[in-house]
Each structure stands twice: as C-alpha cells, then as structure tokens.
Design an enzyme around this catalytic site. Sequence first.
Site, short mmCIF file in Angstrom:
data_model
loop_
_atom_site.label_atom_id
_atom_site.label_comp_id
_atom_site.label_asym_id
_atom_site.label_seq_id
_atom_site.Cartn_x
_atom_site.Cartn_y
_atom_site.Cartn_z
N SER A 127 1.06 -1.22 0.09
CA SER A 127 0.16 0.09 -0.02
C SER A 127 0.82 1.20 -0.12
CB SER A 127 -0.79 -0.02 1.34
OG SER A 127 -1.72 1.14 1.09
N ALA A 128 0.56 2.14 -1.01
CA ALA A 128 1.55 3.35 -1.11
C ALA A 128 0.62 4.34 -1.26
CB ALA A 128 2.51 3.07 -2.61
N ASP A 282 11.19 6.75 -9.83
CA ASP A 282 10.71 6.44 -8.79
C ASP A 282 11.46 5.26 -8.10
OD1 ASP A 282 9.38 7.24 -6.40
OD2 ASP A 282 7.50 6.34 -6.96
#
Length: 516
Positions: A127-128, A282
Amino acid sequence: MGHFFRLFTITFTVLRFGLDEVAMSGFRQRWVRALVRVATFGRQLQAPRGERLRMALERLGPIFVKFGQVLSTRRDLLPLDVADELARLQDRVPPFPSDQSRALVEKAFGRRIEEVFSQFDTDPVASASIAQVHFAVLKDGREVAVKVLRPSMLGIIDHDLKLLYTLAGVVERVWTDGKRLKPREVVAEFDVYLHDELDLVREAANAAQLRRNMQDLKLVMVPEMVWELCTPTVMVMERMKGVPISQIDRLREAGVDIPKLARDGVTIFFTQVFRDGFFHADMHPGNIQVSIEPATFGRYIALDFGIIGTLTEWDKEYLAQNFLAFFQRDYKRVAELHVESGWVPPNTRVDSLEGAIRAVCEPHFDRPLKDISLGQVLMRLFQTSRRFNVEIQPQLVLLQKTLLNIEGLGRQLDPELDLWNTAKPFLEQWMHRQVGWKGFVERLKHEAPRYAQLLPELPRLVHQALEQRREADPALLALLAEQRRTNRLLQAVLFGAVGFIVGALATRLLMQWRGW
C-alpha cells in the site's frame, strides 16, 4: 479560503505531532509559547520522533508521503531512527478498506470480481501513497498483481498543488534567489508527473516501453501488462516474485553478489538515461526487488512506473559531457559547458567558475561512496550556483531526484562502491558511439526516411523561401532581377554561339556537297 484552510491544516499537523520542537525553541516571546500550548492541547509526544514524522506525513497526504519516501533513502543526512521509520512510507502506507478496493475493481471492469478472477486476495500486499496492490489469479491460471488507485486522489492532489503554486509564487517574489530557482516551473513539472501517475493506463504504457528498452540488457525485469484489464483506475500486470532490495541479509543468504548488484544498478540507471532518455524516476527501495529464481537469478525487478523521466538528445549530450568532464577533472570544460548552455550569464568569467567548481568537487575523488556525502556536495554546488546566478533547469529535476535515490540504494548495497569509476567506462562508450563513425552511420540510418521524403520537395521549398524573402527584402529583389538579366544575356550569347556553330557546319556541308 481553501488555501488558508490547508495552510492551517499543515500548521496544526506539524504542531500536533510535535515537529515544532526545534523551530519553536528559538522564540523567547511568551505569547508565542502560549499560542503553541493552545494549538497543541491534548497532543501525545510519547511516540519516537521518527514515528511522529511518518504519521504527520501520512496525515498530510500523498505529496508529503512522496517527500518522505525521498528522504528515507538519505541515511547519510538523517538520523538512523528517522530513516528507518520513513522507509515504512515506501510500501506500507495504511491501506484503504478491502471492500472499497473490491468495489473500485468491479466498477472499473463493469462486472463482478468473480467473473474476472478465479482468486482475488482481499488483503493488499503493498500500500503506497497513490494506490495499493492485490494479488490475484486470472481464469486462465495466470498469476497477476492488481493495482487499484486510491479513491478521491485527484481532488486531494489538485488542492495541494494549488497550494504549492501559491507558495512558489510567494518564494519567487520575496526570496532573492526565487527567480533563478524557477519554483513555479519546478512545481509545474511535478504537476505533470503527479497527474500522469493518477492515470494507470499511462503507467501501463510506461511499463511496456521500459520493458522493450531493457529487454536486451538482461539485468532488469519489467512485468508484462494484461492490456484487456488495464483502465485509468485499475491496472493488471504479471506477478513478479522477488526479494525487496532493502532485505540485504536475505539476498546475501540466497547467494546474490551484492557488490555486483550495486554495479548493475548503476549500469541500468545510466543505460536508461543516456541510451534511451527514458528512465524510471521513482527508484526508492519499495519499488525495487531482486529475483532469486534460477532462470533470472540476481536480476533487478522494477515496479511502479507512474513517474517516468525523459530527456531530449540535447539534454543527454550535455549531461554526458558534464559527467565525463567531472570524471576527467576537466573543470574548465564544465564551466564552459555551463556558459554554452546558457545556464549562467554569457559574461561569466570561465576561470572563476572553473575555480569554484574545482573547490567543490576535487576533495571527493578517489574516495569510496561511504566517505562521500552527496548532500554536502549538492549544498556546496548550490552556494556556488547562487554566486554565479546559475539557473535551475526544471526538466532535470526528476533526474536529480533519481540520482539521490540511486545514491541511497548504493549506500545500502555496497558502501565501498566507487560510483565514479563504475559510471565512467559506460559514459565514454556512449560518447564514442555518439561522436564516432558508428554514431554517424546510426544517425544517418535513422534520418534516411526523413531525408528521402524531404529531398524531392527541396527545390519547391527553396523557391517558396526565396519568394517570401523577396517580398520582404528589396535588395534581394534587385539581386534576383540582376540575376535574371544576366541569365538572359548568357542565354542570348549561348544561343548566338550555338547558331553560329550550326550555321558554320551547315555551310561547310553545303560546300562539300557542291564540290566547292
């Protein structure tokens, strides 16, 4: 009004989690301390400082979470306890409810989840800040990962970006370095990339392009997209099985060559930047895994392609020349490149800029990465750039951010990594391909179709250009008229000469025929 409320929310959050302790300690006024006590009534500061900072960033939203993700890779600049806590932001942001995730998937596909998957794990595996990921199995048995965008993300990010634009405008007006640093243009760059990250179809396209680019390198794997199940809010891709790159002890136990892994990471980064001009922007540890499967042992696994950086051919050539000049300690060439590119005023003294750059960079050569603080180098370069009015290039902000990620990864994998000597051979080969005979032939092949189309049209284009120029330039008009007169004179002389020769030949033949 919305901006004011958001500023109030940020200020309240900072005070609520005790991030004001250092800043407020310098105020002696009683009314300031009284105001702080009122604003922070009921707060609990028993939690460690790193945990409080992480919780504050989570409370403030996705932009602040991303800021924390970048900070988490800079263990040389942060206390260890703070860096460890911020690392949890990489893939352990609190998830949204599973039933909500299920509803979002069914809404995106327009059918029940059981009609698409034979198995769907309701608990997310990661979960980001922007989305969360669930494992699933398709009806045909393929194992996949399902990425689901967090609900209401667009409104949250738009609101924070408006605030950032406002703050950037204030900085540009009131700070002496504001215009030089171009804060509004930098925010505009992040605006584009953040909105791109909210479109999962675009992310899937980024992944497909990166997969094609990296296919022949054999150092990194990119998951294949299941295109019929990719929508702007839900993306389905091949499930990748690997060990998070942050779990170095586990990788070492599996037999992975950690120093080689560090060198491969540098090779992958420079290949993406200088060969393709298309790089994963990223690259924090939460988005990188390492395969320990026999067929792909030791290869990187890249995940999360929402933020991709691109560079033009000019950007690549300029950066490569700068890197090579740094590696060769040719500080004069670095200074000349800054002037040639327009990054500094044209009247800048090259020798003065050369001396300043040498003073910053020379102490850091021939030292292992563990002994070099890029943060300190960047700070010194910033001071130097302010002295010489160097303009910040917004299109390179993502590259600068990714360089910080790469250095953070390098420190975790192999503190003895010599970043300079690892990158130098690659850049020398790249420059040789660019300026050598092979590079010339490759560019010629690439441009041949365009030339083939342009050449037949060239006379018409030249004629049109001359006609347009003639209308605006009387001198050219007179020159063309004189040229036409000269052409007519030459034609008359030519025709006269041809007529004379033809007449002479005809007379000669007639005389021979009559026997004269």
